[in-house]
Design a protein around this motif. Structure first.
Motif, PDB file in Angstrom:
ATOM      1  N   GLN A 119      14.580 -21.380  23.527  1.00  0.00           N
ATOM      2  CA  GLN A 119      15.629 -20.551  24.148  1.00  0.00           C
ATOM      3  C   GLN A 119      15.632 -19.134  23.569  1.00  0.00           C
ATOM      4  O   GLN A 119      15.801 -18.152  24.289  1.00  0.00           O
ATOM      5  CB  GLN A 119      16.998 -21.207  23.927  1.00  0.00           C
ATOM      6  CG  GLN A 119      18.148 -20.554  24.702  1.00  0.00           C
ATOM      7  CD  GLN A 119      18.893 -19.509  23.856  1.00  0.00           C
ATOM      8  OE1 GLN A 119      19.043 -19.678  22.652  1.00  0.00           O
ATOM      9  NE2 GLN A 119      19.367 -18.457  24.511  1.00  0.00           N
ATOM     10  N   GLN A 123      14.927 -15.644  25.594  1.00  0.00           N
ATOM     11  CA  GLN A 123      15.907 -14.558  25.529  1.00  0.00           C
ATOM     12  C   GLN A 123      15.238 -13.247  25.104  1.00  0.00           C
ATOM     13  O   GLN A 123      15.512 -12.186  25.664  1.00  0.00           O
ATOM     14  CB  GLN A 123      17.009 -14.929  24.523  1.00  0.00           C
ATOM     15  CG  GLN A 123      18.283 -14.111  24.660  1.00  0.00           C
ATOM     16  CD  GLN A 123      19.149 -14.583  25.808  1.00  0.00           C
ATOM     17  OE1 GLN A 123      18.756 -14.481  26.978  1.00  0.00           O
ATOM     18  NE2 GLN A 123      20.319 -15.104  25.490  1.00  0.00           N
ATOM     19  N   LYS A 126      13.204 -11.841  28.005  1.00  0.00           N
ATOM     20  CA  LYS A 126      14.068 -11.329  29.063  1.00  0.00           C
ATOM     21  C   LYS A 126      14.650  -9.964  28.691  1.00  0.00           C
ATOM     22  O   LYS A 126      14.650  -9.035  29.502  1.00  0.00           O
ATOM     23  CB  LYS A 126      15.200 -12.321  29.327  1.00  0.00           C
ATOM     24  CG  LYS A 126      16.173 -11.859  30.416  1.00  0.00           C
ATOM     25  CD  LYS A 126      17.264 -12.890  30.646  1.00  0.00           C
ATOM     26  CE  LYS A 126      18.255 -12.429  31.713  1.00  0.00           C
ATOM     27  NZ  LYS A 126      19.336 -13.432  31.942  1.00  0.00           N
ATOM     28  N   THR A 144      22.840 -11.751  26.799  1.00  0.00           N
ATOM     29  CA  THR A 144      21.478 -11.634  26.274  1.00  0.00           C
ATOM     30  C   THR A 144      21.421 -10.813  24.985  1.00  0.00           C
ATOM     31  O   THR A 144      20.487 -10.970  24.190  1.00  0.00           O
ATOM     32  CB  THR A 144      20.545 -10.968  27.298  1.00  0.00           C
ATOM     33  OG1 THR A 144      21.012  -9.635  27.574  1.00  0.00           O
ATOM     34  CG2 THR A 144      20.503 -11.773  28.592  1.00  0.00           C
ATOM     35  N   LYS A 219      23.991 -20.149  21.678  1.00  0.00           N
ATOM     36  CA  LYS A 219      22.841 -19.419  22.212  1.00  0.00           C
ATOM     37  C   LYS A 219      22.331 -18.379  21.199  1.00  0.00           C
ATOM     38  O   LYS A 219      23.100 -17.862  20.384  1.00  0.00           O
ATOM     39  CB  LYS A 219      23.225 -18.697  23.508  1.00  0.00           C
ATOM     40  CG  LYS A 219      23.569 -19.639  24.651  1.00  0.00           C
ATOM     41  CD  LYS A 219      24.109 -18.870  25.851  1.00  0.00           C
ATOM     42  CE  LYS A 219      23.098 -17.867  26.375  1.00  0.00           C
ATOM     43  NZ  LYS A 219      23.593 -17.156  27.570  1.00  0.00           N
ATOM     44  N   ILE A 221      20.910 -14.636  20.868  1.00  0.00           N
ATOM     45  CA  ILE A 221      20.905 -13.377  21.606  1.00  0.00           C
ATOM     46  C   ILE A 221      20.316 -12.271  20.722  1.00  0.00           C
ATOM     47  O   ILE A 221      20.316 -12.372  19.502  1.00  0.00           O
ATOM     48  CB  ILE A 221      22.328 -12.985  22.078  1.00  0.00           C
ATOM     49  CG1 ILE A 221      23.261 -12.810  20.881  1.00  0.00           C
ATOM     50  CG2 ILE A 221      22.870 -14.018  23.070  1.00  0.00           C
ATOM     51  CD1 ILE A 221      24.663 -12.325  21.286  1.00  0.00           C
TER      52      ILE A 221
END
Length: 240
Positions: A119, A123, A126, A144, A219, A221
């Motif tokens: 993940q 990230q 992206k 993000t 998450k 980021i």
């Protein structure tokens, strides 16, 4: 008495002439037998001398050519050996670098789990794509990057964005990198893209970036992104 003397003188003269004639005959015979009947022509002798000199000179040139060939072969072998050594060193360095990256990623997986590392990689890729394409639809940035880094990105894109220019990504190659501090994940990326203005290609930059990720909720980021060479949007792109 006078007649006797006259006859004696005539007899002595005759004997003398016979001796002289005999000596002449002997000398002629000796000269004829001693001399080579096939005496060499001076021009022929000169020609043979020149031919010998040419042969000696040709042999010298051949030897010089052989030495040149041997020296060239030695130089080529030395250059080839040096090139092979450089190639081997470069290959060893690349192998070590790949192994180090694999070890770092494995370390991240052991520390955080394979799912979380995957993940984080997605990230990072992206965010770099949004950054290089100068995306100003800020909703796409939500979730993000951190709030602080988003403010920094907004200022950079506003300063460097050119409405006439169009950007398209070519490649983003990610690799695990050493984190600056505990609790973070760092990924490096080699990115290539191209810029066109009114359909005409203006540049094809290539740049190295490092992205730092931190955990926010469940998450990962991006909290910061830097390039070693230049901090601006274009980086130090290479024309191809």
């Amino acid at each position: 008495m006078r007649e006797d003397n006259h006859e004696k003188r005539m007899f002595y003269k005759f004997i003398f002439l016979l001796v002289v004639t005999g000596l002449i005959v002997i000398i002629c015979i000796w000269k004829w037998t001693a001399d080579d009947p096939k005496e060499q022509d001076p021009e022929e002798m000169f020609g043979k001398t020149e031919q010998q000199e040419d042969m000696n000179e040709s042999a010298g040139l051949d030897e010089a050519k052989i030495n040149d060939v041997l020296i060239d072969e030695e130089d080529k072998n030395s250059e080839a050996q040096e090139t092979n050594t450089k190639d081997e060193n470069k290959q060893n360095e690349q192998t070590e670098s790949i192994q180090e990256e694999a070890d770092l990623e494995q370390k991240y997986i052991i520390q955080y789990s394979e799912q979380e590392v995957e993940q984080a990689k997605e990230q990072a890729e992206k965010v770099l794509a949004l950054y290089l394409l100068q995306i100003t639809d800020w909703d796409k940035w939500n979730g993000t990057v951190t709030a602080n880094y988003l403010e920094k990105v907004q200022k950079e894109i506003e300063n460097f964005k050119d409405e006439k220019a169009k950007r398209e990504l070519n490649t983003i190659d990610l690799f695990a990198s050493q984190p600056l501090k505990d609790g973070e994940i760092t990924y490096g990326a080699y990115a290539t893209w191209h810029v066109t203005v009114k359909g005409k290609l203006t540049s094809k930059p290539m740049q190295l970036y490092y992205m730092t990720l931190q955990k926010e909720g469940d998450k990962w980021i991006v909290s910061n992104m830097v390039t070693p060479n230049n901090q601006n949007m274009e980086g130090e792109g290479k024309e191809k």
